[in-house]
Structure formats: C-alpha cells, structure tokens
Design an enzyme around this catalytic site. Structure first.
Site: not given
Length: 426
Positions: A21-22, A93, A121, A166, A168, A313
C-alpha cells in the site's frame, strides 16, 4: 455487517497478495507528477490507494487500467489542473498528508476532505513544517480536514528536524521541497519508512543515530515502470495465522522486504517464529522475496522502543501473536497508535477485555495476560481495517471462533482477505 470466523485447524498453500500500500500510493503520485507515461504493475487494490488514484484523476491525470497494470500519463512539473471540486481522500491519511506537499507548490487553491475517521486525524503535523517552506493553509479550527491549500508565489528551502517519527510527514516535506532548485534537508532521529527516498533517489547521510536527507528539484520524478512488491502489512496477518496454526506451512510470494518494514519479521523470529526468505531481488531500490512460514511455538520477547516506528502498523496483529505465545505480551512507546484509523490502543484493549483477558492500558501501549474465555465473542472493528483483520485471526485461532462487527472496513487495505483465507483452508 458482522463477519463470522470459524476456528481453523491448519492452513497451507501459497499466496500472491496485492501490491504494498505505501509503495502503491507513492508510485501513483510520482507517476502523476512525472511527464509522460508510467506503468505500475501489481498496484494495491486497497480503497486507500484508489482514493489516491481518484484525487490525481481530478487533478487532470489520465489513469487507465486496473491493479494488474496501471498506465498513468503524468502532468509534469507544476502541470496539474485546478480540480472542479474538493479532493476526497476517503480514509487515507497517506493520501491527505503526502498530497498536501505536492499541492502547496501548485498555482491554484485546493480543498482536501475525507471520511468521518480521516476528518478526526491530525493534519497539523504536516501543516507546521510545510508552512516553514512558505506554504499557506486554511485548516479546520482543530487542525483536521477539511483543509484548504492556498497558492503562494514561491516556496523557500527548509532545514527541518523531525519532531515526530512519521514517514508521511517526512514525505510531505520532500514532495514540497523537490519543487525548488535549492537543496532542503531533513534530520530524523528514528528510522521510518523510506519508500519515498528510494523511489526518488534521495541522498541520505547517516551520523550516529540520526539520518540527514538532501533533496531538491533534481529529485523530481521521471516516468518509470515498476512492479510493486506484495504488502508486508497485509502479509503479517497470514504470517501470524500460519505460525500459530498446527501443521501449517504457507508461502507468501514477492513480499516487500524493505529494511524499514521488516521489523515484524525480526520480532516474530525472536519469538521463535519459523520464517525463511527465498528468491530475494531488488527493483528501483525496493527489495522483495518469498516468505516461507511454518507452525511454531512462540515465546514473547521484549519489544524495544527503537523498533516501534518500524512496526507501528503491525502492532495489532503482533499483539494477537503475543496473546497466543508463551508469557505475557507488553508494548510501550507506541502512542502513535492513538491517531491511526482508530485509537488502536483503546480498540485493542476493548476487544481483549471482551475475550476475558487481563489488560493494562498505558498512554503509549498496553499489556495483556491470561487465557481467552470459552465464549463465541463478538469483537468491534471500530471501522479500522487492521483491528478487523487482527480479531479475525484471533477468532480463527480461538476454539469457539468469533465475530467481527463492520468487517467490511478490511477493504481499506485488503478487500480479498476472506477469499485468501478460504484459499489457504481449502
């Protein structure tokens, strides 16, 4: 809708899971930013990634095909068109945070929205560093979606020290910074996922326990072809199920073995898990290979705080492994779990109590001990795909089975979970 899971005795066979997914999120974004046609093979079928696809279609990209083969004609440097409506990030997110770094460098205004869960979030964690680059935002009063991203004359380079581990946030800063000719830098003190760095050939410099990243327009994406390896986070549910089921052996093909993602394998091996790797290979900096998983007698081990960002995760399914392993399971240093699709610490503790376990909840983790009750338990997913699949695995290992409410949320990352279980138990 509740999904019932019966106890299983053993699983066997081979699985080809959907793309990571990432990596899939980033591949879609980078292909959309590049000029010309890129090809992505084995893209994730998760709803999150398709939220990313939808957003970039709204920004003017031509995206054709399916998860087997996506063809994307990118818009080139600052070539996106102004969307006619807010960009809906769904539950993702990753979509919301990474696309913020791209859109703050465009010459038009954009609004990001999301579902009820995503709209709770935190977005301040990307707004703050991107503002230091000169980006302009109008967030909600509490710093969440909806988020208006305003055009600016130009961004400025940044030298930023990460305050939260993070990937992200790190990626959002990089994606803004690669719109500048001048070099920007990031210093991170904890290792986080480095898919962005690998796919964009970001230069990194290791000093002690810290890593410094250097990036500029030289790292702006060019068209490419990529086969996305299978998702290790999705694989973790089947790994744990195979380890804890008697007389089981499962092969999971072409799984991502990125060094910032294999913490779950390292911990399960320390717990006496029989996991071997075969046929490893590397493409565009990403390593992948086949995992062979065999039944094992697991023993709980101390989980160092230094590895938490690497396994964040996978903690829900790791806690299921810990429940059925010898000894008590404890994890701390994982406060980030509270701002995922659900408050995963509260969600896990709630369901463990339903199962009759002794639970100690901490601000940054939890501890579980005891034996599950003999009831057919009904667990809450809290609308969180990883909680849903974790307690599906619990139910399949429990002698009475169990139910998971609102299990359909599993489609956020793996819409084929139930079908894949059926293949392994046929």
């Amino acid at each position: 809708m509740s999904q019932h899971f019966k106890r299983i005795e053993k699983i066997k066979g081979a699985l080809n899971l959907g793309g990571d997914k990432s990596i899939s999120h980033r591949a879609v974004m980078f292909a959309s930013m590049a000029e010309g046609e890129s090809t992505i093979l084995n893209c994730s079928s998760s709803l999150d990634v398709w939220s990313t696809v939808s957003c970039f279609r709204s920004l003017g990209c031509k995206i054709d095909g399916d998860t087997n083969q996506l063809k994307i004609i990118g818009r080139g440097f600052k070539g996106f068109k102004s969307p006619s409506h807010p960009l809906d990030c769904g539950n993702s997110g990753t979509t919301a945070r990474l696309i913020s770094g791209i859109l703050c460098a465009q010459n038009f205004e954009t609004t990001l929205i999301g579902d009820e869960s995503l709209s709770k979030r935190p977005m301040k964690r990307v707004i703050e560093p991107l503002s230091k680059l000169g980006a302009k935002f109008r967030p909600s009063e509490v710093g969440t979606l909806p988020l208006e991203i305003l055009p600016v004359d130009s961004l400025i380079p940044i030298n930023y020290e990460m305050s939260v581990a993070s990937a992200q946030v790190k990626s959002a800063i990089i994606l803004a910074g690669i719109h500048l000719n001048e070099v920007s830098t990031i210093i991170e003190h904890e290792i986080t996922r480095n898919h962005t760095e690998k796919l964009l050939s970001i230069v990194t410099e290791k000093t002690g326990d810290s890593t410094k990243l250097f990036f500029s327009r030289k790292n702006y994406p060019q068209k490419f072809e990529l086969t996305v390896p299978s998702d290790i986070s999705s694989a973790s549910f089947f790994i744990v199920l195979a380890l804890l089921s008697k007389e089981s052996v499962v092969t999971i093909k072409n799984v991502s073995l990125n060094e910032t993602r294999t913490g779950i394998i390292d911990i399960l091996k320390k717990m006496n898990g029989d996991i071997t790797i075969q046929n490893s290979k590397t493409e565009l900096g990403e390593t992948y290979g086949d995992l062979i998983v065999r039944s094992s007698n697991l023993v709980n081990t101390e989980i160092p705080i230094s590895i938490i960002a690497n396994i964040i995760d996978e903690i829900p399914i790791l806690s299921i492994a810990g429940l059925f392993a010898k000894g008590d399971f404890k994890i701390q240093g994982a406060k980030e779990l509270r701002v995922k699709e659900s408050d995963r610490i509260t969600a896990l503790c709630h369901n463990f109590k339903i199962a009759g376990l002794s639970v100690n909840e901490f601000e940054d983790g939890f501890e579980i001990s005891g034996e599950p009750n003999n009831s057919v338990n009904t667990f809450e997913s809290f609308g969180d795909h990883r909680i849903a699949m974790s307690f599906a695995v619990f139910s399949m290992l429990h002698k009475e089975g169990g139910l998971v409410n609102n299990f359909e949320c599993a489609a956020i990352s793996n819409p084929n979970f139930v079908k894949q279980i059926a293949e392994l138990t046929a």
